[in-house]
Motif scaffolding. Structure first.
Motif, PDB file in Angstrom:
ATOM      1  N   PRO A   1      18.546 -13.317  31.121  1.00 44.00           N
ATOM      2  CA  PRO A   1      17.034 -13.088  30.760  1.00 44.00           C
ATOM      3  C   PRO A   1      16.602 -11.846  30.008  1.00 44.00           C
ATOM      4  O   PRO A   1      17.237 -10.845  30.103  1.00 44.00           O
ATOM      5  N   GLY A   2      15.929 -12.273  28.762  1.00 43.70           N
ATOM      6  CA  GLY A   2      15.707 -11.180  27.930  1.00 43.70           C
ATOM      7  C   GLY A   2      16.395 -10.951  26.672  1.00 43.70           C
ATOM      8  O   GLY A   2      16.388 -10.569  25.734  1.00 43.70           O
ATOM      9  N   GLY A   3      17.921 -11.461  27.076  1.00 42.16           N
ATOM     10  CA  GLY A   3      19.121 -11.308  25.851  1.00 42.16           C
ATOM     11  C   GLY A   3      19.033 -12.058  24.794  1.00 42.16           C
ATOM     12  O   GLY A   3      19.455 -12.022  23.824  1.00 42.16           O
ATOM     13  N   ASN A   4      18.432 -13.517  25.023  1.00 42.86           N
ATOM     14  CA  ASN A   4      18.409 -14.582  23.867  1.00 42.86           C
ATOM     15  C   ASN A   4      19.813 -14.668  23.139  1.00 42.86           C
ATOM     16  O   ASN A   4      19.804 -14.451  22.024  1.00 42.86           O
ATOM     17  N   ILE A   5      20.737 -14.992  23.920  1.00 42.38           N
ATOM     18  CA  ILE A   5      22.090 -15.153  22.994  1.00 42.38           C
ATOM     19  C   ILE A   5      21.775 -16.302  22.339  1.00 42.38           C
ATOM     20  O   ILE A   5      21.206 -17.266  22.635  1.00 42.38           O
ATOM     21  N   ARG A   6      22.906 -16.184  21.301  1.00 42.23           N
ATOM     22  CA  ARG A   6      22.875 -17.116  20.280  1.00 42.23           C
ATOM     23  C   ARG A   6      24.244 -17.215  19.458  1.00 42.23           C
ATOM     24  O   ARG A   6      24.972 -16.173  19.694  1.00 42.23           O
ATOM     25  N   GLN A   7      24.570 -18.253  18.688  1.00 43.26           N
ATOM     26  CA  GLN A   7      25.813 -18.184  17.848  1.00 43.26           C
ATOM     27  C   GLN A   7      25.290 -17.628  16.617  1.00 43.26           C
ATOM     28  O   GLN A   7      24.222 -17.752  16.178  1.00 43.26           O
ATOM     29  N   VAL A   8      26.337 -16.965  16.036  1.00 42.36           N
ATOM     30  CA  VAL A   8      26.235 -16.100  14.772  1.00 42.36           C
ATOM     31  C   VAL A   8      27.470 -16.522  13.816  1.00 42.36           C
ATOM     32  O   VAL A   8      28.651 -16.427  14.390  1.00 42.36           O
ATOM     33  N   PHE A   9      27.169 -17.061  12.453  1.00 49.67           N
ATOM     34  CA  PHE A   9      28.320 -17.088  11.501  1.00 49.67           C
ATOM     35  C   PHE A   9      28.604 -15.840  10.952  1.00 49.67           C
ATOM     36  O   PHE A   9      27.657 -15.187  10.231  1.00 49.67           O
ATOM     37  N   LEU A  10      29.740 -15.290  10.988  1.00 43.18           N
ATOM     38  CA  LEU A  10      30.180 -14.105   9.935  1.00 43.18           C
ATOM     39  C   LEU A  10      31.028 -14.773   8.878  1.00 43.18           C
ATOM     40  O   LEU A  10      31.900 -15.885   9.100  1.00 43.18           O
ATOM     41  N   PHE A  11      30.884 -14.699   7.670  1.00 41.50           N
ATOM     42  CA  PHE A  11      31.764 -14.886   6.812  1.00 41.50           C
ATOM     43  C   PHE A  11      31.955 -14.134   5.683  1.00 41.50           C
ATOM     44  O   PHE A  11      31.198 -13.186   5.430  1.00 41.50           O
ATOM     45  N   ASN A  12      33.467 -14.068   5.104  1.00 38.24           N
ATOM     46  CA  ASN A  12      33.457 -12.986   3.885  1.00 38.24           C
ATOM     47  C   ASN A  12      33.389 -13.574   2.583  1.00 38.24           C
ATOM     48  O   ASN A  12      34.017 -14.551   2.095  1.00 38.24           O
ATOM     49  N   PRO A  13      32.270 -13.137   1.996  1.00 34.31           N
ATOM     50  CA  PRO A  13      31.723 -13.534   0.684  1.00 34.31           C
ATOM     51  C   PRO A  13      32.752 -13.414  -0.368  1.00 34.31           C
ATOM     52  O   PRO A  13      32.539 -14.058  -1.392  1.00 34.31           O
ATOM     53  N   GLU A  14      33.742 -12.817  -0.207  1.00 32.46           N
ATOM     54  CA  GLU A  14      34.875 -12.578  -1.204  1.00 32.46           C
ATOM     55  C   GLU A  14      35.538 -13.920  -1.173  1.00 32.46           C
ATOM     56  O   GLU A  14      36.366 -14.221  -2.312  1.00 32.46           O
ATOM     57  N   ARG A  15      35.886 -14.751  -0.273  1.00 40.58           N
ATOM     58  CA  ARG A  15      36.536 -16.018  -0.138  1.00 40.58           C
ATOM     59  C   ARG A  15      35.700 -16.990   0.036  1.00 40.58           C
ATOM     60  O   ARG A  15      36.238 -18.233  -0.299  1.00 40.58           O
ATOM     61  N   VAL A  16      34.622 -17.066   0.644  1.00 41.73           N
ATOM     62  CA  VAL A  16      33.780 -18.086   1.327  1.00 41.73           C
ATOM     63  C   VAL A  16      32.278 -17.944   0.708  1.00 41.73           C
ATOM     64  O   VAL A  16      31.813 -17.032   0.842  1.00 41.73           O
ATOM     65  N   SER A  17      31.599 -18.892   0.298  1.00 45.96           N
ATOM     66  CA  SER A  17      30.288 -18.939  -0.171  1.00 45.96           C
ATOM     67  C   SER A  17      29.592 -19.998   1.044  1.00 45.96           C
ATOM     68  O   SER A  17      30.046 -20.903   1.485  1.00 45.96           O
ATOM     69  N   PHE A  18      28.099 -19.602   1.246  1.00 48.54           N
ATOM     70  CA  PHE A  18      27.391 -20.232   2.148  1.00 48.54           C
ATOM     71  C   PHE A  18      26.370 -20.866   1.298  1.00 48.54           C
ATOM     72  O   PHE A  18      25.880 -20.399   0.492  1.00 48.54           O
ATOM     73  N   MET A  19      26.287 -22.260   1.632  1.00 50.12           N
ATOM     74  CA  MET A  19      25.197 -23.063   0.968  1.00 50.12           C
ATOM     75  C   MET A  19      24.000 -23.083   2.001  1.00 50.12           C
ATOM     76  O   MET A  19      23.752 -23.580   2.888  1.00 50.12           O
TER      77      MET A  19
ATOM     78  N   ASN B   1      43.639  -8.015  15.207  1.00 52.02           N
ATOM     79  CA  ASN B   1      44.237  -9.029  16.024  1.00 52.02           C
ATOM     80  C   ASN B   1      44.008 -10.477  15.441  1.00 52.02           C
ATOM     81  O   ASN B   1      44.877 -11.425  15.573  1.00 52.02           O
ATOM     82  N   LEU B   2      42.752 -10.568  14.755  1.00 51.41           N
ATOM     83  CA  LEU B   2      42.483 -11.971  14.340  1.00 51.41           C
ATOM     84  C   LEU B   2      42.580 -11.995  12.593  1.00 51.41           C
ATOM     85  O   LEU B   2      42.731 -12.873  12.025  1.00 51.41           O
ATOM     86  N   GLN B   3      43.329 -10.786  12.140  1.00 53.91           N
ATOM     87  CA  GLN B   3      43.478 -10.611  10.784  1.00 53.91           C
ATOM     88  C   GLN B   3      42.360 -11.241   9.915  1.00 53.91           C
ATOM     89  O   GLN B   3      42.541 -11.647   8.711  1.00 53.91           O
ATOM     90  N   SER B   4      40.953 -10.852  10.217  1.00 50.72           N
ATOM     91  CA  SER B   4      39.746 -10.687   9.191  1.00 50.72           C
ATOM     92  C   SER B   4      39.845 -12.386   8.934  1.00 50.72           C
ATOM     93  O   SER B   4      39.802 -12.779   7.626  1.00 50.72           O
ATOM     94  N   PRO B   5      39.249 -13.244   9.923  1.00 49.96           N
ATOM     95  CA  PRO B   5      39.243 -14.746   9.418  1.00 49.96           C
ATOM     96  C   PRO B   5      38.123 -14.879   8.270  1.00 49.96           C
ATOM     97  O   PRO B   5      37.293 -13.847   8.199  1.00 49.96           O
ATOM     98  N   ASP B   6      38.358 -15.890   7.601  1.00 50.16           N
ATOM     99  CA  ASP B   6      37.013 -15.829   6.556  1.00 50.16           C
ATOM    100  C   ASP B   6      35.875 -16.350   7.204  1.00 50.16           C
ATOM    101  O   ASP B   6      34.851 -15.901   6.661  1.00 50.16           O
ATOM    102  N   ILE B   7      36.072 -17.138   8.211  1.00 47.05           N
ATOM    103  CA  ILE B   7      34.689 -17.300   8.937  1.00 47.05           C
ATOM    104  C   ILE B   7      34.801 -17.238  10.470  1.00 47.05           C
ATOM    105  O   ILE B   7      35.876 -17.622  10.899  1.00 47.05           O
ATOM    106  N   VAL B   8      33.864 -16.643  10.971  1.00 47.94           N
ATOM    107  CA  VAL B   8      33.935 -16.416  12.392  1.00 47.94           C
ATOM    108  C   VAL B   8      32.762 -16.847  13.219  1.00 47.94           C
ATOM    109  O   VAL B   8      31.624 -16.597  12.637  1.00 47.94           O
ATOM    110  N   SER B   9      32.951 -17.587  14.089  1.00 47.87           N
ATOM    111  CA  SER B   9      31.743 -18.161  14.995  1.00 47.87           C
ATOM    112  C   SER B   9      31.803 -17.231  16.204  1.00 47.87           C
ATOM    113  O   SER B   9      32.769 -17.181  17.094  1.00 47.87           O
ATOM    114  N   LEU B  10      30.638 -16.324  16.122  1.00 45.74           N
ATOM    115  CA  LEU B  10      30.493 -15.478  17.344  1.00 45.74           C
ATOM    116  C   LEU B  10      29.687 -16.080  18.243  1.00 45.74           C
ATOM    117  O   LEU B  10      28.491 -16.713  17.939  1.00 45.74           O
ATOM    118  N   GLU B  11      29.846 -16.162  19.624  1.00 44.47           N
ATOM    119  CA  GLU B  11      29.059 -16.644  20.706  1.00 44.47           C
ATOM    120  C   GLU B  11      28.573 -15.178  21.664  1.00 44.47           C
ATOM    121  O   GLU B  11      29.331 -14.388  21.667  1.00 44.47           O
TER     122      GLU B  11
END
Length: 609
Positions: free
Chosen positions: A393-411, A332-342
């Motif tokens: 409580p106890g779940g410690n939710i956070r944001q996470v970056f997913l990224f496709n290293p074939e198209r994007v690099s992370f500094m 449905n999202l067509q494999s975005p290059d960067i995904v912010s997960l909440e």
């Protein structure tokens, strides 16, 4: 916003529970002889008999509620008075399963008139008038139930509710009802009465608590998919009404937005904590499917960067939704290059044992994405300090970056942790982060018991893009649209405004260092595109919310109480906005469906950096 709270599940059926902490007694208990139901209901939201004993109140039993904590029955006087402001129906609270009465019985009820506030007085909710501690006498049986009052587009006014009395803290409780002028006054004037709607469109899908929302105004702020869009604080959408049922849970329809309840849906009009005025159906219409399909966005082109935000609703390794989330991201999202997960939870979810790492949660999702035919995503995040970021409580939710290293690099820049603030520096005449990934001002009180923004520095085709993943303070504690206090108090905004100010300031630090820097600020903002929170994020031209590129009737990512609204946003800096090829898509795969895997729809932005 609704949660998976068991408290809510239990409380849904407590619309008439009597407790000292949540009742209103405005008069000294006294004795009142031979009053009628319309005398008890009166012409305001509070009964003139509140706290008084009443004797031999006559009415015909219209329905029984035999489940949950709110057990009892409704009676309606067949001999109505001439005042449209006074209801002819009232709920008789029996506490246990009502015995000795049946639908069609003409009864006389003696008891105490009570004003119960669902959720307690601190909730700001209106009160429900009841007769409690009843003694009931059946006079005759087999009587015709009073005809249901029709609620339709013609009968419901376009104005929602009057402004409250400033001398009473903006409460509407003491105002005389004007049912021909205000929608909530109309509904209050029908409280406890037998009402009906016909051929109504579903605007809030069936939820786990066996309820759905319909509209009696089919063209009121309608989206092309059948939702009713909440586009401003003044467009509350007066035609919305919650539907529950007195029948078996198994018989309740599994409806999606855009479906229709054909024929007649009828029963008493109640008021509860989680939806306000609610038709408790003793007769349900037949569900007609609109065949709503989940959306699929376009695939990014080679030179386009696709950035997405997706709230996956408390995802932890014990959940059964990983394959479905993976399929949504890939297909449905067509494999975005960067995904912010909440709302990524730690490795053991709600188990409150000090665990904060989420590597198992993230890896399980990445593996599921790969198995679904998607890219082998890499990821970055910063673990929070235990139980400091709110959420379950106890779940410690956070944001996470997913990224496709074939198209994007992370500094990667070392040093980011739960309490270290990320800063902006200059490297080779360009803006850079001091730590990457990092968190914006994590010890600031603006982020107390709330998620800290996650910042990362990405490179796409040699160009740096700064991405800020957010999950702002929730709307918990705000009064509902049906509150007795009007205009509605939105206390949760205070913290979101503080958070937005800090994020806006951080973006301006980047732009002050490099005027043409590319910045994407995205996530679950927990506020509308027309809100003050968004205005603060956008202030001084630092950012612009891309959802505004859509027509107004397509702007939504969440459906709450039948209102389709924006909570998730992607905001961009001027250098991105100026690009003529910017494309934004709110991908409707969850919020409109009864079998949703998250309560949020993801958003995707495609642009050429």
């Amino acid at each position: 916003m609704p949660s998976k709270s068991s408290t809510r599940l239990a409380a849904l059926t407590v619309a008439a529970v009597c407790s000292a902490a949540s009742t209103i007694a405005l008069t000294t208990p006294a004795h009142a002889d031979s009053v009628r139901v319309h005398d008890i209901q009166g012409t305001t939201r509070i009964s003139p008999y509140a706290g008084k004993q009443v004797t031999d109140v006559t009415g015909i039993v219209t329905a029984l509620r035999t489940y949950g904590s709110s057990r009892g029955f409704w009676i309606q006087d067949p001999d109505a008075d001439a005042d449209p402001a006074t209801s002819e129906g009232v709920f008789v609270f029996t506490s246990s399963t009502p015995k000795g009465v049946a639908v069609g019985d003409l009864v006389k009820v003696s008891g105490t008139v009570t004003e119960y506030v669902p959720g307690g007085t601190s909730s700001g909710n209106q009160a429900l008038t009841e007769i409690t501690k009843p003694v009931t006498t059946v006079v005759s049986s087999g009587n015709a139930v009073p005809a249901a009052t029709v609620i339709d587009a013609k009968s419901v006014p376009s104005a929602y509710v009057p402004a409250g009395d400033s001398a009473a803290g903006n409460s509407v409780n003491g105002l005389t009802l004007q049912p021909s002028k205000y929608a909530l006054d109309l509904y209050e004037s029908l409280e406890g009465m037998n009402v009906q709607v016909s051929d109504t469109r579903v605007v809030g899908a069936t939820d786990p608590y066996t309820e759905l929302w319909v509209t009696v105004k089919p063209w009121e702020n309608r989206s092309w998919r059948g939702a009713t869009v909440y586009g401003s604080y003044e467009s509350q959408n007066t035609g919305r009404l919650q539907i529950q049922s007195l029948g078996a849970v198994a018989d309740f329809p599994k409806a999606n937005v855009g479906d229709t309840l054909t024929g007649t849906t009828a029963g008493p009009l109640d008021y509860n904590q989680f939806g306000g005025y609610t038709l408790i159906a003793s007769q349900l219409g037949t569900l007609k499917s609109a065949g709503l399909k989940r959306e699929t966005t376009e695939k990014q082109r080679n030179g386009e960067l696709a950035v997405a935000t997706y709230n996956v609703e408390n995802l932890d390794p014990s959940d059964a939704t990983f394959e479905e989330h993976a399929a949504a991201i890939v297909n449905n999202l067509q494999s975005p290059d960067i995904v912010s997960l909440e709302e990524i939870q730690d490795n053991n979810g709600a188990t409150n044992d000090g665990t904060v790492a989420a590597d198992q949660t993230v890896q399980k999702l990445i593996d599921a994405i790969t198995a679904a035919g998607g890219p082998a995503y890499d990821w970055r995040s910063v673990d929070p300090a235990n139980n400091t970021d709110g959420g379950e409580p106890g779940g410690n939710i956070r944001q996470v970056f997913l990224f496709n290293p074939e198209r994007v690099s992370f500094m990667d820049r070392a040093g980011g942790d739960a309490t270290t603030a990320v800063g902006v520096t200059e490297v080779d005449d360009k803006a850079a982060l001091t730590v990457s990934p990092g968190r914006i001002d994590p010890t600031n009180t603006a982020f107390t018991s709330s998620r800290k923004p996650l910042v990362g520095e990405f490179v796409f085709r040699g160009r740096t893009v700064f991405v800020i993943a957010n999950h702002f303070n929730s709307k918990g504690g705000d009064h509902s649209l049906t509150s007795q206090y009007q205009p509605v108090a939105r206390s949760s905004e205070t913290q979101r405004h503080q958070q937005a100010t800090l994020v806006n300031s951080f973006v301006k630090d980047i732009l002050d260092t490099q005027k043409n820097a590319r910045v994407v600020t995205l996530g679950d903002i927990n506020d509308f595109e027309f809100s003050e929170t968004t205005r603060i994020l956008e202030s001084d031209g630092a950012l612009w919310s891309a959802v505004k590129s859509l027509p107004k009737n397509e702007r939504y990512s969440y459906v709450y109480q039948g209102n389709a609204q924006v909570l998730d946003q992607i905001l961009v800096s001027p250098s991105i906005r100026r690009g003529c090829d910017l494309e934004f898509d709110s991908v409707h795969i969850n919020a409109e469906f009864n079998d949703q895997i998250s309560d949020h729809d993801p958003q995707v932005l495609r642009f050429r950096p």
